[in-house]
Design an enzyme around this catalytic site. Structure first.
Site, PDB file in Angstrom:
ATOM      1  N   GLY A  10       0.832  -1.207   0.000  1.00  0.00           N
ATOM      2  CA  GLY A  10       0.000   0.000   0.000  1.00  0.00           C
ATOM      3  C   GLY A  10       0.863   1.252   0.000  1.00  0.00           C
ATOM      4  CG  PHE A  11       0.325   6.104   0.555  1.00  0.00           C
ATOM      5  CD1 PHE A  11       1.410   6.742  -0.053  1.00  0.00           C
ATOM      6  CD2 PHE A  11      -0.307   6.719   1.621  1.00  0.00           C
ATOM      7  CE1 PHE A  11       1.854   7.969   0.409  1.00  0.00           C
ATOM      8  CE2 PHE A  11       0.130   7.949   2.078  1.00  0.00           C
ATOM      9  CZ  PHE A  11       1.210   8.570   1.487  1.00  0.00           C
ATOM     10  CB  ILE A  12       1.643   4.126   4.873  1.00  0.00           C
ATOM     11  CG1 ILE A  12       0.800   5.406   4.768  1.00  0.00           C
ATOM     12  CG2 ILE A  12       2.618   4.224   6.059  1.00  0.00           C
ATOM     13  CD1 ILE A  12      -0.103   5.686   5.961  1.00  0.00           C
ATOM     14  N   GLY A  36      -3.709  -1.846  -2.495  1.00  0.00           N
ATOM     15  CA  GLY A  36      -2.266  -1.725  -2.760  1.00  0.00           C
ATOM     16  C   GLY A  36      -1.947  -2.206  -4.157  1.00  0.00           C
ATOM     17  CG  LEU A  76       1.472  -0.645   8.040  1.00  0.00           C
ATOM     18  CD1 LEU A  76       2.305   0.154   7.035  1.00  0.00           C
ATOM     19  CD2 LEU A  76       1.279   0.197   9.288  1.00  0.00           C
ATOM     20  CB  THR A  95     -10.665  -6.014   5.855  1.00  0.00           C
ATOM     21  OG1 THR A  95     -11.267  -6.646   4.738  1.00  0.00           O
ATOM     22  CG2 THR A  95      -9.174  -5.933   5.668  1.00  0.00           C
ATOM     23  CB  ALA A 117      -1.598   1.335  11.164  1.00  0.00           C
ATOM     24  CE1 TYR A 149     -10.867   2.465   8.284  1.00  0.00           C
ATOM     25  CE2 TYR A 149     -11.027   4.809   8.767  1.00  0.00           C
ATOM     26  CZ  TYR A 149     -10.271   3.708   8.438  1.00  0.00           C
ATOM     27  OH  TYR A 149      -8.918   3.841   8.257  1.00  0.00           O
ATOM     28  CE  LYS A 153      -7.918   0.917  10.734  1.00  0.00           C
ATOM     29  NZ  LYS A 153      -6.682   0.113  10.760  1.00  0.00           N
TER      30      LYS A 153
END
Ligand code: UDP
Length: 320
Positions: A10-12, A36, A76, A95, A117, A149, A153
């Site tokens: 993915g991005f990070i 990703g 992440l 997920t 994360a 969401y 989290k």
């Protein structure tokens, strides 16, 4: 040291992968390529210290297959982006809840430290200027997808914390505020890549709502070393840290700065929230972190400002 990075394509995650390889570590990336992309790892694809495994964090066998020799985990992988959460709320919930529990179980079995994360979304509609880790969460109905969401989290955080307390594991949670930089796609809603692509194409920049909502954007290159420092700082585990930049900007001002930096003649257009996201959408009006805890613990201090970020994203989009 060998690290497992879930969501490493993915991005990070891809920036973190490069950072760790640059420090001569080994990296196993587990990624289902839902948001990703292997392209994100193109620069390190031939590095013998990198192993890429395509698989889901909800699949215990896939995770187990990655664990040989792993000394610590960065978790992440998640369903990310407001568009993703609204398009696939149930998948996202699974997920984000089940995936985290499955990865925590692997960390427990192998007795390795884990960084999980999380997100500034957990603060919800709390508009305090300088949200600190103990501040209250103000969220809307759990039946509204955006808040599911935040709920998932928040539960991930509680799970992570309790795995630490009840199983004696070394766990640490990081609440990432808006993180930006090269390779972030606008496809899932993230505002800066969207604005830059619109600006470069000479299209009107789409400001959602009245544009007065405030965000702070942190360059991914400031975030990534802090992730490693927090995972390595075992004495500071068992708690949660904010990571972000505190330079405030309204979304309208952001649009103006992108218009200037890209030289766009397309202007901007205001789009009501219900048109942008569907009926009943609630946005955060102000989201500003207080990162004193991470500063005191690991010396976290972002060195790049919003202009640096906009410049970096434009440069990347202009590179063929
Ligand atoms: N936003 C916008 N236009 C876009 C995409 C996003 O005005 O094309 C707004 C969005 O409504 C929010 C802010 O920009 O107020 C940041 O959105 P993003 O999805 O990047 O992050 P988050 O909402 O999670 O802070």
């Amino acid at each position: 040291m060998r690290f497992l990075i879930t969501g490493g394509a993915g991005f990070i995650g891809s920036h973190l992968t490069e950072h760790l390889l640059g420090l001569d570590h080994e990296v196993v990336v587990l990624d289902d390529l839902s948001t990703g992309s292997e392209r994100n790892l193109a620069a390190v694809a031939d590095d013998p210290r990198l192993r890429f495994v395509r698989g889901s964090v909800c699949d215990p066998e896939a995770i187990e297959g990655c664990m040989s020799g792993v000394g610590a985990i960065f978790h992440l992988a998640a369903a990310v982006g407001v568009f993703t959460i609204l398009d696939k709320p149930l998948d996202s919930l699974r997920t984000n809840l089940h995936g985290t529990e499955t990865v925590l179980e692997a960390a427990r079995r192998h007795d390795v430290p884990i960084l999980v994360a999380s997100t500034s979304e957990v603060y919800g509609k709390n508009t305090a200027s300088g949200l600190s880790e103990d501040d209250d969460r103000i969220v809307g109905s759990p039946l509204k997808s955006r808040w599911s969401y935040a709920e998932a989290k928040a539960l991930d955080e509680t799970l992570t914390y309790l795995y630490g307390v009840e199983h004696g594991m070394s766990t640490v949670i990081v609440r990432l505020f808006n993180t930006v930089g090269p390779r972030q796609t606008g496809r899932y809603g993230m505002v800066i890549p969207r604005f830059v692509e619109q600006g470069l194409a000479g299209e009107p920049i789409t400001v959602f709502g009245d544009g007065q909502q405030i965000r702070c954007f942190c360059h991914v290159h400031d975030v990534v070393p802090a992730l490693l420092a927090l995972l390595e700082d075992k004495a500071g585990h068992g708690t949660v840290y904010n990571l972000g930049n505190s330079e405030e900007v309204t979304i309208t001002e952001l649009a103006q700065r992108v218009i200037k930096a890209t030289g766009s003649t397309g202007g901007m257009v205001k789009i009501p929230y219900d048109q942008a996201y569907g009926a009943g959408f609630e946005d955060m009006q102000r989201r500003v972190p207080d990162c004193r805890k991470a500063r005191e613990r690991i010396g976290f201090r972002p060195s790049r400002d919003l202009d640096d970020i906009i410049t970096a994203v434009i440069a990347e989009r202009r590179t063929p």
